[in-house]
Design an enzyme around this catalytic site. Structure first.
Site, PDB file in Angstrom:
ATOM      1  N   ASP A 129       0.834  -1.198   0.000  1.00 40.15           N
ATOM      2  CA  ASP A 129       0.000   0.000   0.000  1.00 40.15           C
ATOM      3  C   ASP A 129       0.871   1.252   0.000  1.00 40.15           C
ATOM      4  O   ASP A 129       0.562   2.255  -0.629  1.00 40.15           O
ATOM      5  CB  ASP A 129      -0.894   0.023   1.256  1.00 40.15           C
ATOM      6  CG  ASP A 129      -2.004  -1.009   1.142  1.00 40.15           C
ATOM      7  OD1 ASP A 129      -2.056  -1.710   0.108  1.00 40.15           O
ATOM      8  OD2 ASP A 129      -2.799  -1.120   2.104  1.00 40.15           O
ATOM      9  N   LEU A 162     -37.366  -5.607 -15.142  1.00 38.92           N
ATOM     10  CA  LEU A 162     -37.667  -7.000 -15.446  1.00 38.92           C
ATOM     11  C   LEU A 162     -39.020  -7.378 -14.871  1.00 38.92           C
ATOM     12  O   LEU A 162     -39.410  -6.884 -13.816  1.00 38.92           O
ATOM     13  CB  LEU A 162     -36.611  -7.908 -14.812  1.00 38.92           C
ATOM     14  CG  LEU A 162     -35.188  -7.766 -15.341  1.00 38.92           C
ATOM     15  CD1 LEU A 162     -34.209  -8.468 -14.420  1.00 38.92           C
ATOM     16  CD2 LEU A 162     -35.103  -8.355 -16.735  1.00 38.92           C
ATOM     17  N   GLU A 201     -28.211 -15.383 -13.340  1.00 38.77           N
ATOM     18  CA  GLU A 201     -27.344 -14.481 -12.582  1.00 38.77           C
ATOM     19  C   GLU A 201     -28.049 -14.139 -11.285  1.00 38.77           C
ATOM     20  O   GLU A 201     -29.242 -14.367 -11.153  1.00 38.77           O
ATOM     21  CB  GLU A 201     -27.151 -13.166 -13.363  1.00 38.77           C
ATOM     22  CG  GLU A 201     -26.420 -13.327 -14.651  1.00 38.77           C
ATOM     23  CD  GLU A 201     -26.502 -12.068 -15.514  1.00 38.77           C
ATOM     24  OE1 GLU A 201     -26.974 -11.020 -15.045  1.00 38.77           O
ATOM     25  OE2 GLU A 201     -26.103 -12.166 -16.680  1.00 38.77           O
ATOM     26  N   LYS A 224     -29.678 -11.420  -8.798  1.00 39.73           N
ATOM     27  CA  LYS A 224     -30.286 -10.106  -8.932  1.00 39.73           C
ATOM     28  C   LYS A 224     -29.709  -9.249  -7.816  1.00 39.73           C
ATOM     29  O   LYS A 224     -30.022  -9.448  -6.647  1.00 39.73           O
ATOM     30  CB  LYS A 224     -31.801 -10.220  -8.811  1.00 39.73           C
ATOM     31  CG  LYS A 224     -32.513  -8.944  -9.167  1.00 39.73           C
ATOM     32  CD  LYS A 224     -33.994  -9.202  -9.340  1.00 39.73           C
ATOM     33  CE  LYS A 224     -34.696  -7.979  -9.882  1.00 39.73           C
ATOM     34  NZ  LYS A 224     -34.547  -6.803  -9.041  1.00 39.73           N
ATOM     35  N   ASP A 234     -29.098  -6.196  -5.451  1.00 40.64           N
ATOM     36  CA  ASP A 234     -30.053  -5.234  -4.917  1.00 40.64           C
ATOM     37  C   ASP A 234     -29.350  -3.907  -4.651  1.00 40.64           C
ATOM     38  O   ASP A 234     -28.860  -3.660  -3.552  1.00 40.64           O
ATOM     39  CB  ASP A 234     -30.656  -5.801  -3.628  1.00 40.64           C
ATOM     40  CG  ASP A 234     -31.958  -5.114  -3.298  1.00 40.64           C
ATOM     41  OD1 ASP A 234     -32.413  -4.283  -4.109  1.00 40.64           O
ATOM     42  OD2 ASP A 234     -32.511  -5.400  -2.224  1.00 40.64           O
ATOM     43  N   LYS A 250     -31.941 -15.234 -18.159  1.00 34.57           N
ATOM     44  CA  LYS A 250     -31.894 -14.564 -19.468  1.00 34.57           C
ATOM     45  C   LYS A 250     -31.676 -15.576 -20.577  1.00 34.57           C
ATOM     46  O   LYS A 250     -30.890 -16.504 -20.413  1.00 34.57           O
ATOM     47  CB  LYS A 250     -30.734 -13.563 -19.513  1.00 34.57           C
ATOM     48  CG  LYS A 250     -30.797 -12.505 -18.446  1.00 34.57           C
ATOM     49  CD  LYS A 250     -29.571 -11.602 -18.452  1.00 34.57           C
ATOM     50  CE  LYS A 250     -29.729 -10.559 -17.351  1.00 34.57           C
ATOM     51  NZ  LYS A 250     -28.540  -9.753 -17.130  1.00 34.57           N
ATOM     52  N   CYS A 272     -53.369  16.759  17.222  1.00 38.16           N
ATOM     53  CA  CYS A 272     -54.089  17.975  17.600  1.00 38.16           C
ATOM     54  C   CYS A 272     -55.057  17.759  18.762  1.00 38.16           C
ATOM     55  O   CYS A 272     -55.650  18.710  19.254  1.00 38.16           O
ATOM     56  CB  CYS A 272     -54.837  18.537  16.388  1.00 38.16           C
ATOM     57  SG  CYS A 272     -56.255  17.524  15.930  1.00 38.16           S
ATOM     58  N   CYS A 315     -59.227  11.760  12.213  1.00 36.34           N
ATOM     59  CA  CYS A 315     -59.244  12.987  12.990  1.00 36.34           C
ATOM     60  C   CYS A 315     -60.112  13.948  12.184  1.00 36.34           C
ATOM     61  O   CYS A 315     -59.802  14.241  11.029  1.00 36.34           O
ATOM     62  CB  CYS A 315     -57.833  13.543  13.136  1.00 36.34           C
ATOM     63  SG  CYS A 315     -57.859  15.253  13.697  1.00 36.34           S
ATOM     64  N   CYS A 335     -55.605  20.510  12.007  1.00 32.48           N
ATOM     65  CA  CYS A 335     -54.668  19.470  12.426  1.00 32.48           C
ATOM     66  C   CYS A 335     -53.399  19.550  11.545  1.00 32.48           C
ATOM     67  O   CYS A 335     -53.474  19.344  10.326  1.00 32.48           O
ATOM     68  CB  CYS A 335     -55.354  18.113  12.297  1.00 32.48           C
ATOM     69  SG  CYS A 335     -54.312  16.747  12.778  1.00 32.48           S
TER      70      CYS A 335
END
Ligand code: IVH
Length: 686
Positions: free
Chosen positions: A36, A86, A116, A118, A120, A290, A411, A426, A432
């Site tokens: 590094d 999809l 594959e 999916k 998120d 697919k 309220c 309400c 309110c």
């Protein structure tokens, strides 16, 4: 150290190449060749030379990953091809149907699929020109997205420059995700700083991409998986081959991919990852299946919203057990009071859950929720988790049932409940605060008056300063009222904080937008008033039928229910709305400001919806009757779309009749513009 321009150029090239290579070794191959420290030394040397010769800094220089301030708003960019989504399936039978449908459309008995995960996260489109990353755009509404290039350049697994043999111009699509480790670190930091944490890694990834300061994005450690190569079709025969090419160009490709020869293998993949995904360092909510052969994909084409050659399989919702801290009550626009369970934070399918809806008093009673109970929370594809049960075995006795309040938590008004309805209201509609604020939000919303420039937190700001409590107040605002107002706004969903303020430009923009809203057609003004049960559709029907507000105001119950879709419940609600002198006065005042309370157009011209807003269509070929074609064109306009007379990149769809000209067709296929049948077009509107 003195260098000539030429020497500097050479040095920069040399260092850039070395750094790119080490980045690739480190972030993509996970196999660093230098320490590094040595890496930092190379980077520092490059920074030093670039500082001396700023004209030589390239857009893909590794120093650009460090990130700097971006101050402007994100530029809006139109996608060259819409970013579609999809279709989803939730069980094996639905997937079998997809397989059958696809095979029968292609008249094939066997079909090869690629499976594959999916991912998120947030969809992204990356453009490389001559191998250099020149643009990164979010999905947005599918047609136009935000240009987040500066932020995306900070993501280490996205090469700034491609390796090997690549096309001159290429667009790649994928998902930007926030790995669990980055997510927890970020939320911990936020909590220590007294800020609200992000609800889930997807929101966190999305928030991180939209930051104004890309140095902060860089710190968030995002990652990216690619799943689509736009020009793959001209380069390769299959989707799988183009995904493999990505790795040659320098991308990290996911090892979670398989070519499947039949549905048995597809189900094996799905079942394997149903368990396997829990050990992955990031969120997945399903698999994507697919058709592998590009030639077959082309034959299948697209519906209005999805490709026909792919489908998502979503895993079932996950469940967690956690303690109830307390139940709070939210008051909505129409005064409906919704109980919300505030929970001891629990990790559920990759996100921290703290709140879940308890729907209404009946649901709460049925669940038999008691203070201090342990509750089961479930999260499906939706963002808001649900309470699905109580673990009574853990209940501490004596158990005190949580009881629905008799008075409005905001309220103090006595709540009421209509015969046969689950909800408590309400009734204090005129005072309110949460009801008033939500009413104002509704009034300005896109489908109502469409007043832009009052996004997140600005309504609160105007409300709390006492400037706007009523619709009419918008039209009384002056520049001096607005200038300099400010307040800190915290987004409840993702915990992001923003200073909300009105400066010269934002104040003027708002005043202009308010002015412009006076042109909003009558049906939308009617919808904007927020009469209970009068939705967008009923407002249109009422506007068309009565033509102006005076006729509507004096209509009897019997007259109202003759209108299509208007039943007793809506009719009663309209009658009681106009029986209130306060509402009538408000309408008179709005009218005096110039708002539209009558249809001044020929009904043929009436805008029916904005469903096609931002879309451009070409209608081509012959239809059942010559009039039909004109009707389709009229529908496009009446739903807010645009017509075009030639095939260009800007087209969103072609509504294709029979015998469309071959040259047009060829060009459309080349540009990847989806073709819709008349039926599919009508579905867009339904
Ligand atoms: S393919 C033409 N593959 O899921 C459609 N999408 O509802 C191209 N996604 O917006 C999408 N993982 O953001 C594809 N392996 C994957 C994916 C994937 C996640 C997202 C994508 C898309 C959404 C579809």
């Amino acid at each position: 150290m003195y260098m000539t321009l030429e020497e500097a150029q050479k040095k920069i090239d040399d260092l850039t190449q070395q750094i790119h290579r080490h980045n690739y070794q480190y972030y993509v191959l996970d196999n660093p060749l230098i320490s590094d420290y040595d890496f930092d030394m190379l980077l520092n040397e490059l920074i030093a030379v670039e500082k001396e010769f700023p004209s030589l800094v390239l857009p893909d220089s590794p120093t650009q990953r460090v990130g700097g301030e971006i101050t402007k708003q994100f530029k809006q960019v139109r996608h060259s091809n819409p970013m579609l989504s999809l279709a989803n399936t939730y069980n094996e039978a639905e997937l079998e149907e997809f397989d059958k449908r696809t095979k029968s459309a292609l008249a094939l008995d066997e079909l090869e699929y690629v499976c594959e995960l999916k991912y998120d996260g947030v969809a992204i489109s990356l453009t490389y020109e001559n191998g250099v990353l020149t643009q990164a755009v979010t999905r947005g509404d599918g047609l136009t997205g935000d240009d987040v290039t500066a932020n995306v350049k900070t993501i280490r697994s996205i090469p700034l420059r491609l390796q090997g043999d690549y096309p001159d111009r290429i667009e790649l699509r994928g998902e930007i995700i926030m790995p669990h480790a980055s997510f927890s670190a970020l939320n911990e930091e936020k909590e220590t700083a007294g800020e609200l944490p992000f609800a889930n890694p997807r929101n966190a990834a999305s928030g991180s991409l939209k930051l104004q300061n890309s140095a902060e994005t860089a710190r968030r450690n995002l990652d990216c998986f690619l799943y689509f190569v736009s020009s793959g079709h001209s380069l390769y025969k299959t989707h799988y081959e183009s995904i493999l090419a990505l790795s040659v160009w320098g991308f990290k490709i996911s090892p979670h991919i398989a070519v499947c020869k039949n549905m048995g293998e597809v189900f094996d993949f799905i079942n394997q990852w149903e368990i396997g995904r829990k050990t992955l360092p990031f969120d997945t909510d399903g698999c994507v299946i697919k058709v592998n052969q590009y030639r077959l994909q082309e034959m299948l084409g697209f519906t209005a919203k999805n490709p026909r050659w792919a489908i998502a399989y979503k895993y079932k919702a996950e469940r967690a057990l956690t303690a109830l801290n307390e139940v709070s009550y939210q008051v909505g626009r129409t005064g409906v009071v919704t109980p919300v369970a505030n929970l001891h934070p629990v990790l559920l399918a990759g996100s921290m859950v703290k709140r879940a809806s308890l729907h209404n008093a009946d649901f709460m009673a049925e669940m038999d929720v008691c203070t201090g109970d342990m509750l089961y929370v479930e999260k499906g594809g939706e963002i808001i988790p649900k309470i699905v049960g109580v673990d009574k075995s853990q209940r501490k006795h004596p158990a005190i049932p949580v009881s629905f309040p008799a008075h409005c938590p905001a309220c103090g008004a006595l709540l009421i409940r209509n015969e046969g309805e689950a909800a408590y209201y309400c009734p204090n509609t005129k005072q309110c605060p949460p009801q008033l604020k939500a009413g104002l939000e509704h009034f300005i919303s896109r489908k109502a008056m469409n007043i832009e420039g009052l996004g997140e937190g600005k309504i609160d700001l105007l409300f709390e300063k006492g400037l706007v409590r009523n619709f009419t107040d918008f039209y009384k605002l002056s520049y001096t009222d607005l200038l300099g107002l400010e307040r800190l706004y915290v987004n409840e969903n993702d915990g992001t904080e923003r200073l909300v303020s009105f400066r010269e430009k934002t104040a003027q923009n708002l005043l202009d937008a308010i002015q412009k809203s006076k042109q909003t057609p009558f049906d939308r003004v009617l919808f904007a008033l927020g009469i209970r049960y009068v939705g967008e559709n009923s407002a249109k029907k009422l506007a068309l039928h009565f033509r102006n507000i005076d006729k509507l105001m004096t209509a009897t119950h019997d007259q109202l229910i003759t209108v299509d879709d208007i039943g007793d419940r809506i009719a009663e609600s309209i009658l009681s709305y106009f029986a209130d002198a306060f509402h009538v006065e408000n309408i008179d005042e709005l009218r005096s400001f110039g708002l539209q309370f009558q249809l001044n157009d020929d009904p043929e011209q009436l805008v029916l919806s904005d469903k096609l807003q931002g879309l451009t269509f070409l209608v081509s070929g012959t239809f059942s009757t010559p009039e039909r074609r004109k009707e389709i064109e009229r529908l496009i306009e009446r739903h807010g779309g645009k017509k075009s007379s030639s095939v260009t990149k800007q087209l969103s769809f072609i509504v294709a009749g029979a015998n469309m000209g071959p040259s047009k067709l060829e060009k459309a296929v080349q540009l990847g513009i989806p073709l819709l049948s008349e039926q599919e077009f009508l579905q867009l509107l339904s």
